[in-house]
Design a protein around this motif. Structure first.
Motif, short mmCIF file in Angstrom:
data_model
loop_
_atom_site.label_atom_id
_atom_site.label_comp_id
_atom_site.label_asym_id
_atom_site.label_seq_id
_atom_site.Cartn_x
_atom_site.Cartn_y
_atom_site.Cartn_z
N LEU A 133 0.82 -1.21 0.00
CA LEU A 133 0.00 0.00 0.00
C LEU A 133 0.85 1.26 0.00
O LEU A 133 0.35 2.36 -0.30
N ASP A 134 2.15 1.12 0.32
CA ASP A 134 3.04 2.29 0.28
C ASP A 134 3.26 2.79 -1.15
O ASP A 134 3.71 3.92 -1.35
N LEU A 135 2.92 1.98 -2.15
CA LEU A 135 3.06 2.39 -3.54
C LEU A 135 1.83 3.13 -4.05
O LEU A 135 1.80 3.59 -5.19
N ALA A 136 0.81 3.23 -3.21
CA ALA A 136 -0.45 3.84 -3.65
C ALA A 136 -0.33 5.36 -3.74
O ALA A 136 0.38 5.99 -2.95
N VAL A 158 -10.16 -8.84 4.91
CA VAL A 158 -9.16 -8.23 4.04
C VAL A 158 -8.23 -7.38 4.89
O VAL A 158 -8.67 -6.45 5.59
N LEU A 159 -6.93 -7.69 4.84
CA LEU A 159 -5.92 -6.94 5.58
C LEU A 159 -5.13 -6.08 4.60
O LEU A 159 -4.61 -6.60 3.60
N LEU A 160 -5.05 -4.79 4.86
CA LEU A 160 -4.28 -3.87 4.03
C LEU A 160 -2.93 -3.65 4.69
O LEU A 160 -2.86 -3.19 5.83
N THR A 161 -1.85 -3.99 3.99
CA THR A 161 -0.53 -3.96 4.61
C THR A 161 0.49 -3.24 3.74
O THR A 161 0.33 -3.10 2.53
N SER A 162 1.53 -2.83 4.41
CA SER A 162 2.70 -2.24 3.77
C SER A 162 3.87 -2.46 4.70
O SER A 162 3.71 -2.39 5.93
N ILE A 163 5.03 -2.73 4.15
CA ILE A 163 6.20 -2.96 4.98
C ILE A 163 6.56 -1.68 5.74
O ILE A 163 7.31 -1.70 6.72
N ASN A 165 4.15 0.29 7.12
CA ASN A 165 3.06 0.58 8.05
C ASN A 165 3.14 -0.39 9.22
O ASN A 165 2.60 -1.50 9.18
N GLU A 166 3.80 0.04 10.28
CA GLU A 166 4.06 -0.84 11.42
C GLU A 166 2.77 -1.26 12.10
O GLU A 166 2.63 -2.40 12.54
N ALA A 167 1.79 -0.35 12.19
CA ALA A 167 0.53 -0.67 12.87
C ALA A 167 -0.20 -1.80 12.15
O ALA A 167 -0.73 -2.72 12.79
N ALA A 168 -0.21 -1.76 10.81
CA ALA A 168 -0.87 -2.81 10.04
C ALA A 168 -0.14 -4.14 10.21
O ALA A 168 -0.78 -5.20 10.30
N LEU A 169 1.17 -4.10 10.26
CA LEU A 169 1.95 -5.33 10.42
C LEU A 169 1.76 -5.94 11.81
O LEU A 169 1.74 -7.16 11.95
N GLU A 170 1.61 -5.09 12.82
CA GLU A 170 1.36 -5.60 14.17
C GLU A 170 -0.01 -6.27 14.24
O GLU A 170 -0.18 -7.29 14.93
N LYS A 171 -1.00 -5.74 13.52
CA LYS A 171 -2.32 -6.38 13.45
C LYS A 171 -2.20 -7.76 12.80
O LYS A 171 -2.84 -8.72 13.23
N LYS A 191 5.66 -11.29 0.00
CA LYS A 191 5.54 -12.27 1.08
C LYS A 191 6.81 -12.32 1.94
O LYS A 191 6.73 -12.37 3.17
N THR A 192 7.96 -12.31 1.29
CA THR A 192 9.22 -12.43 2.03
C THR A 192 9.44 -11.24 2.94
O THR A 192 9.86 -11.39 4.09
N SER A 193 9.16 -10.03 2.47
CA SER A 193 9.32 -8.84 3.31
C SER A 193 8.38 -8.89 4.51
O SER A 193 8.76 -8.53 5.63
N LEU A 194 7.16 -9.35 4.29
CA LEU A 194 6.22 -9.49 5.41
C LEU A 194 6.75 -10.50 6.43
O LEU A 194 6.71 -10.27 7.64
N MET A 195 7.24 -11.62 5.93
CA MET A 195 7.74 -12.66 6.82
C MET A 195 8.96 -12.20 7.60
O MET A 195 9.10 -12.50 8.78
N ASN A 196 9.84 -11.44 6.96
CA ASN A 196 11.04 -10.94 7.66
C ASN A 196 10.67 -9.99 8.79
O ASN A 196 11.35 -9.94 9.81
#
Length: 309
Positions: A133-136, A158-163, A165-171, A191-196
């Protein structure tokens, strides 16, 4: 003496099994006897990450798998690259996450809807992640809202995420806690960035995106079950560009589109495919605006692939 454990990694010829040994978790590399491959000749892999197995320990301290226990659920797809048979991606999972990216690469509705159909058919709870979503920019907001509103209305979270957006990643981490989960999506969706972020000890290499076709390069070769430090497991899988459906007949397909379940009961024919038949409740619902055009188009595309397989 037989031991019991769970497959945490598969390389095709060896399987790493985690099991309890003297009050702690140990791992052992096991082989699968050829008889299992003969029994499951329709599968390219008769055993998958997440499977629970019983095994014997050999004199050389390797293991030999003797029993593959019944699966609670699993994700399966048609094999690719002209291979015969089907491939089980992962077994015994609490939840699957189908990952799409807003851009680079763009959302692939066909892939997404095929994966949702498989989850419905094989009783795997599923959530959707729209990543990057950071590319939006401002003009993308309509696309994001349309996507979220459509799939939320069908009952999918539906989860909206961006590497970034720390709040979204914590959710997302809270969603994963104490579950066995899997991320599935085309290469390049992040996927890999999310997993890291979720589990820094994973430290997977992030692949580059081709500017020519917006396809990511595979950074994961073999599936692996990774423990999460906050509780639970996450299955790391190779990126998937194709998702062929398995053991679904054309007349069954609408059973796995939640928005069609009510209307298919009004069809004149029990084996209605909702594409051309008279007295079709689904086609009438579509014409009256109760089924989204994008989803109906996706249904017809999947139906065509099943009828012409």
């Amino acid at each position: 003496m037989a031991h019991r454990g769970r497959v945490v990694e598969s390389t095709g010829s060896w399987y790493e099994i985690a099991y309890e040994k003297n009050d702690h978790t140990a791992t052992i590399k096991c082989r699968l006897p050829g008889r299992f491959r003969l029994e499951d000749h329709h599968l390219t892999n008769p055993i998958a990450v997440g499977d629970v197995v019983q095994f014997e320990i050999n004199e050389d301290q390797s293991g030999s798998i003797e029993v593959i226990e019944d699966r609670e659920n699993y994700l399966i797809r048609k094999s690719t690259h002209h291979q015969e048979g089907n491939q089980i991606l992962v077994a015994n999972i609490d939840r699957a996450y189908v990952v799409q990216s807003l851009k680079k690469p763009r959302i692939k509705p066909g892939f997404l809807d095929r994966f949702l159909v498989t989850c419905e058919a094989y009783q795997v709870p599923v959530h959707i992640i729209l990543n990057k979503l950071d590319l939006a920019n401002e003009s993308d907001q309509g696309t994001i809202d349309k996507f979220r509103n459509l799939y939320s209305s069908l009952g999918y979270k539906v989860l909206l995420t961006s590497i970034k957006n720390e709040a979204a990643l914590e959710k997302l981490k809270q969603d994963l806690k104490d579950n066995t989960s899997v991320f599935i999506g085309p290469s390049g969706v992040g996927k890999t960035s999310l997993m890291n972020y979720i589990e820094p000890s994973i430290n997977r290499k992030v692949g580059a995106i081709s500017s020519y076709n917006e396809k990511g390069k595979h950074t994961t070769t073999f599936a692996k079950l990774l423990p999460l430090h906050f509780g639970g497991y996450l299955v790391d899988t190779p990126g998937i560009r194709e998702f062929g459906l398995v053991n679904i007949e054309p007349w069954e397909l609408s059973l796995f589109f939640p928005e069609m379940l009510e209307y298919r009961q009004q069809c004149k024919f029990n084996n209605c495919t909702h594409s051309h038949e008279p007295g079709c409740g689904v086609m009438q619902a579509f014409e009256e605006g109760y089924i989204h055009p994008d989803r109906y188009d996706s249904y017809l595309n999947i139906l065509d692939s099943l009828e012409n397989k």
